[in-house]
Design an enzyme around this catalytic site. Structure first.
Site, PDB file in Angstrom:
ATOM      1  N   CYS A 141       0.871  -3.373  10.812  1.00 17.29           N
ATOM      2  CA  CYS A 141      -0.341  -3.377   9.997  1.00 17.29           C
ATOM      3  C   CYS A 141      -0.690  -4.777   9.543  1.00 17.29           C
ATOM      4  O   CYS A 141      -1.843  -5.081   9.257  1.00 17.29           O
ATOM      5  CB  CYS A 141      -0.223  -2.407   8.831  1.00 17.29           C
ATOM      6  SG  CYS A 141       1.057  -2.803   7.685  1.00 17.29           S
ATOM      7  N   CYS A 168      16.962   6.716  16.285  1.00 16.00           N
ATOM      8  CA  CYS A 168      16.961   7.889  17.163  1.00 16.00           C
ATOM      9  C   CYS A 168      15.557   8.109  17.731  1.00 16.00           C
ATOM     10  O   CYS A 168      15.393   8.719  18.785  1.00 16.00           O
ATOM     11  CB  CYS A 168      17.401   9.140  16.397  1.00 16.00           C
ATOM     12  SG  CYS A 168      19.152   9.138  15.966  1.00 16.00           S
ATOM     13  N   ASP A 201       5.663  -3.728   6.130  1.00 20.83           N
ATOM     14  CA  ASP A 201       4.545  -3.873   7.064  1.00 20.83           C
ATOM     15  C   ASP A 201       4.967  -4.584   8.357  1.00 20.83           C
ATOM     16  O   ASP A 201       4.124  -5.056   9.093  1.00 20.83           O
ATOM     17  CB  ASP A 201       3.384  -4.630   6.394  1.00 20.83           C
ATOM     18  CG  ASP A 201       3.742  -6.082   6.094  1.00 20.83           C
ATOM     19  OD1 ASP A 201       4.908  -6.469   6.314  1.00 20.83           O
ATOM     20  OD2 ASP A 201       2.858  -6.824   5.645  1.00 20.83           O
ATOM     21  N   GLY A 230       0.807  -1.215   0.000  1.00 19.03           N
ATOM     22  CA  GLY A 230       0.000   0.000   0.000  1.00 19.03           C
ATOM     23  C   GLY A 230       0.839   1.264   0.000  1.00 19.03           C
ATOM     24  O   GLY A 230       0.604   2.184  -0.806  1.00 19.03           O
ATOM     25  N   LYS A 243       3.831  -8.747  -7.857  1.00 17.80           N
ATOM     26  CA  LYS A 243       3.697  -7.296  -7.664  1.00 17.80           C
ATOM     27  C   LYS A 243       4.800  -6.495  -8.336  1.00 17.80           C
ATOM     28  O   LYS A 243       4.552  -5.431  -8.889  1.00 17.80           O
ATOM     29  CB  LYS A 243       3.733  -6.973  -6.165  1.00 17.80           C
ATOM     30  CG  LYS A 243       2.465  -7.267  -5.415  1.00 17.80           C
ATOM     31  CD  LYS A 243       2.664  -6.808  -3.969  1.00 17.80           C
ATOM     32  CE  LYS A 243       1.477  -7.172  -3.111  1.00 17.80           C
ATOM     33  NZ  LYS A 243       1.730  -6.804  -1.698  1.00 17.80           N
TER      34      LYS A 243
HETATM   35 ZN   LIG Z   1      20.221   7.261  15.223  1.00 17.63          ZN
END
Ligand SMILES: [Zn+2]
Length: 247
Positions: A169, A156, A112, A14, A63
């Site tokens: 998902c 981070c 996903d 998606g 795909k």
């Molecule tokens: Zn980092």
């Protein structure tokens, strides 16, 4: 052709379809580019509503090749000439991640599952390549642009793979229109990178809380294990990137 930017799309689902479609529509006014999409899946009828490159006739087809055809058709229809595309019928895994990423200039990650997201993040930092990440779970989503050499990086913000049952998902489900919106945001951050206007930042949207977009700078974390001053991640350890089982 001028200098060509090599773009790696991880996943033709998606998010990959939505960001790929927006990129293709804009390609005529962007610098020359070559696209690689890596995906080993086939088009499924269940996902057609959010995988904008695919139609009923594509169900059961691979795909990757279909993504490439639709990307090029769209880009050419808009007048883009300096665009090429190819697909890799595979999955991004610890064994191939660094080499694939090293061969590109920027990575578009719309996986996903967390294992692939962290694998892309870590391999890209080791190869000093920027990533445009995106994710959607249920009613919320984000797009994130790293620094030029992946500092600041994905870790981070998100420290490590979730240890408990993760809300991805693949398990939790996603809202189709939100995928299109977040994919468009991801394409927008990618285009900023392609034209040399990128700043590391996070754009977040929560459809149930008014749907407003919130954008904030992504800051490098001094103790980040991937890009911090005393980074501990120096190689890809395959045992770290285990997909949660959700058959
Ligand atoms: Zn980092």
């Amino acid at each position: 052709m001028g200098e060509v930017t090599r773009i790696l799309f991880v996943g033709a689902g998606g998010l990959g379809c939505a960001s790929g479609l927006v990129l293709a529509e804009s390609a005529a006014v962007l610098p020359p580019m070559s696209i690689t999409v890596i995906d080993d899946d086939v088009v499924s009828a269940d996902n057609l509503h959010r995988q904008l490159f695919f139609e009923d006739a594509d169900v059961g087809r691979a795909k990757g090749p279909r993504f490439v055809e639709r990307f090029l058709d769209t880009a050419h229809r808009r007048g883009a000439r300096e665009v090429t595309a190819r697909d890799v019928a595979d999955r991004l895994v610890p064994d191939n991640a660094r080499a694939l990423i090293a061969a590109h200039d920027v990575v578009v990650e719309g996986a996903d599952n967390f294992a692939t997201k962290f694998l892309v993040a870590d391999a890209a930092r080791l190869e000093r390549k920027p990533v445009i990440h995106a994710g959607v779970v249920r009613w919320a989503g984000y797009a994130l642009s790293t620094g030029a050499e992946s500092r600041p990086c994905y870790r981070c913000l998100f420290e490590d793979l979730p240890r408990d049952q993760p809300d991805t998902c693949a398990i939790a489900g996603v809202v189709g229109p939100l995928v299109a919106l977040v994919g468009a945001l991801q394409a927008e951050l990618l285009i900023e990178r392609l034209i040399g206007r990128a700043t590391p930042r996070l754009v977040h949207v929560d459809a149930l809380r008014g749907g407003a977009l919130r954008s904030r700078p992504l800051r490098a974390r001094a103790d980040c294990p991937s890009c911090g001053e005393r980074a501990s991640l120096h190689e890809i350890d395959a045992s770290h990137y285990v997909q949660p089982s959700c058959a």
